[in-house]
Motif scaffolding. Structure first.
Motif, PDB file in Angstrom:
ATOM      1  N   GLU A 119      42.686  43.760  45.511  1.00 35.30           N
ATOM      2  CA  GLU A 119      42.912  42.384  45.949  1.00 35.30           C
ATOM      3  C   GLU A 119      41.876  41.435  45.355  1.00 35.30           C
ATOM      4  OE1 GLU A 119      45.156  39.602  47.807  1.00 35.30           O
ATOM      5  OE2 GLU A 119      45.553  41.737  47.939  1.00 35.30           O
ATOM      6  N   ALA A 120      40.610  41.838  45.361  1.00 32.78           N
ATOM      7  CA  ALA A 120      39.538  40.985  44.833  1.00 32.78           C
ATOM      8  C   ALA A 120      39.680  40.825  43.315  1.00 32.78           C
ATOM      9  CB  ALA A 120      38.176  41.580  45.176  1.00 32.78           C
ATOM     10  N   GLU A 121      40.034  41.920  42.609  1.00 34.91           N
ATOM     11  CA  GLU A 121      40.204  41.845  41.167  1.00 34.91           C
ATOM     12  C   GLU A 121      41.410  40.962  40.791  1.00 34.91           C
ATOM     13  OE1 GLU A 121      38.502  46.102  39.509  1.00 34.91           O
ATOM     14  OE2 GLU A 121      40.550  46.003  40.256  1.00 34.91           O
ATOM     15  N   ALA A 122      42.477  41.029  41.590  1.00 34.38           N
ATOM     16  CA  ALA A 122      43.651  40.213  41.326  1.00 34.38           C
ATOM     17  C   ALA A 122      43.323  38.741  41.485  1.00 34.38           C
ATOM     18  CB  ALA A 122      44.792  40.614  42.252  1.00 34.38           C
ATOM     19  N   GLU A 123      42.560  38.392  42.533  1.00 37.93           N
ATOM     20  CA  GLU A 123      42.165  36.990  42.727  1.00 37.93           C
ATOM     21  C   GLU A 123      41.264  36.517  41.599  1.00 37.93           C
ATOM     22  OE1 GLU A 123      40.578  36.185  46.593  1.00 37.93           O
ATOM     23  OE2 GLU A 123      42.280  37.134  47.601  1.00 37.93           O
ATOM     24  N   ALA A 124      40.323  37.373  41.182  1.00 36.17           N
ATOM     25  CA  ALA A 124      39.426  37.004  40.096  1.00 36.17           C
ATOM     26  C   ALA A 124      40.206  36.829  38.787  1.00 36.17           C
ATOM     27  CB  ALA A 124      38.338  38.074  39.928  1.00 36.17           C
ATOM     28  N   GLU A 125      41.194  37.708  38.517  1.00 43.23           N
ATOM     29  CA  GLU A 125      42.009  37.606  37.309  1.00 43.23           C
ATOM     30  C   GLU A 125      42.851  36.330  37.342  1.00 43.23           C
ATOM     31  OE1 GLU A 125      43.532  38.832  33.580  1.00 43.23           O
ATOM     32  OE2 GLU A 125      41.770  39.459  34.701  1.00 43.23           O
ATOM     33  N   ALA A 126      43.398  36.001  38.509  1.00 45.45           N
ATOM     34  CA  ALA A 126      44.190  34.786  38.636  1.00 45.45           C
ATOM     35  C   ALA A 126      43.319  33.555  38.400  1.00 45.45           C
ATOM     36  CB  ALA A 126      44.848  34.724  40.012  1.00 45.45           C
ATOM     37  N   ALA A 127      42.123  33.546  38.959  1.00 44.96           N
ATOM     38  CA  ALA A 127      41.210  32.410  38.766  1.00 44.96           C
ATOM     39  C   ALA A 127      40.813  32.289  37.300  1.00 44.96           C
ATOM     40  CB  ALA A 127      39.971  32.577  39.643  1.00 44.96           C
ATOM     41  N   ARG A 128      40.604  33.436  36.637  1.00 44.90           N
ATOM     42  CA  ARG A 128      40.239  33.418  35.224  1.00 44.90           C
ATOM     43  C   ARG A 128      41.386  32.865  34.367  1.00 44.90           C
ATOM     44  NH1 ARG A 128      41.098  35.931  30.670  1.00 44.90           N
ATOM     45  NH2 ARG A 128      42.506  37.461  31.555  1.00 44.90           N
ATOM     46  N   LEU A 129      42.609  33.286  34.661  1.00 46.45           N
ATOM     47  CA  LEU A 129      43.753  32.812  33.895  1.00 46.45           C
ATOM     48  C   LEU A 129      43.993  31.319  34.105  1.00 46.45           C
ATOM     49  CD1 LEU A 129      46.256  35.766  34.394  1.00 46.45           C
ATOM     50  CD2 LEU A 129      45.052  35.145  32.314  1.00 46.45           C
ATOM     51  N   ILE A 130      43.809  30.844  35.342  1.00 49.23           N
ATOM     52  CA  ILE A 130      43.985  29.421  35.615  1.00 49.23           C
ATOM     53  C   ILE A 130      42.918  28.609  34.896  1.00 49.23           C
ATOM     54  CG2 ILE A 130      43.895  27.660  37.438  1.00 49.23           C
ATOM     55  CD1 ILE A 130      45.258  29.754  39.258  1.00 49.23           C
ATOM     56  N   ALA A 131      41.678  29.075  34.961  1.00 48.75           N
ATOM     57  CA  ALA A 131      40.593  28.365  34.278  1.00 48.75           C
ATOM     58  C   ALA A 131      40.809  28.367  32.771  1.00 48.75           C
ATOM     59  CB  ALA A 131      39.253  29.004  34.627  1.00 48.75           C
ATOM     60  N   GLU A 132      41.295  29.484  32.230  1.00 53.00           N
ATOM     61  CA  GLU A 132      41.559  29.564  30.796  1.00 53.00           C
ATOM     62  C   GLU A 132      42.699  28.635  30.393  1.00 53.00           C
ATOM     63  OE1 GLU A 132      43.546  32.925  28.100  1.00 53.00           O
ATOM     64  OE2 GLU A 132      41.632  33.571  28.954  1.00 53.00           O
TER      65      GLU A 132
END
Length: 168
Positions: A14-27
């Motif tokens: 769950e934490a990795e999915a949120e971090a990946e989503a935040a990274r993709l949005i920021a990118e």
């Protein structure tokens, strides 16, 4: 798409999915991120260039050959001209009150009879040309031997005895 630091096939927590989503949005919102011009799913089996799948019906007018297109335009033009002539003749007959319908029918129907007769004549001529045997030209070099064999068959009697004679 897999992150370069994560091995393929491993599910995200769950934490990795949120971090990946935040990274993709920021990118996605950054100005220096590369713009994707296409997407290719590397996991899926590559699509074949030629396969057995039937073609999909496309919206719009069905494709036709040039001959079919020319024929349809010719038919539309002929239908338009015939309708204009017949409407004009009908208006003329109605307004004149002196026109004899039989005479008008003969005068206006004669070209139709002539055209139908010519169409039938052309169709018959076309059938005759198609039924004619093709012209065969054989070109030979060297010694040529031509043999003709004729077979005469006579069948006679109730039990049908056949005699074949070869003459050559």
């Amino acid at each position: 798409m897999n992150h370069p630091e994560r091995p393929a096939g491993r599910a995200l927590s769950e934490a990795e999915a949120e971090a990946e989503a935040a990274r993709l949005i920021a990118e996605g919102y950054s100005n220096d991120a590369p713009v994707a011009t296409f997407y290719k799913d590397a996991v899926a089996v590559p699509a074949p260039t030629v396969g057995t799948t039937p073609p999909e019906r496309q919206p719009g007018r069905a494709p036709m050959s040039q001959g079919a297109t020319d024929a349809s335009v010719l038919m539309l033009a002929g239908a338009g001209s015939v309708s204009m002539v017949s409407v004009s003749a009908g208006i003329l007959m109605y307004l004149s009150q002196y026109a004899d319908p039989v005479v008008c029918g003969i005068v206006l129907g004669a070209p139709t009879v002539v055209v139908l007769a010519l169409c039938r004549l052309v169709r018959r001529a076309k059938e005759v040309v198609e039924a004619a045997p093709p012209v065969v030209h054989n070109h030979y070099e060297g010694t040529v031997v031509q043999e003709n064999t004729e077979i005469n068959t006579h069948t006679r009697g109730v039990i049908a005895r056949t005699n074949n004679r070869f003459e050559g």
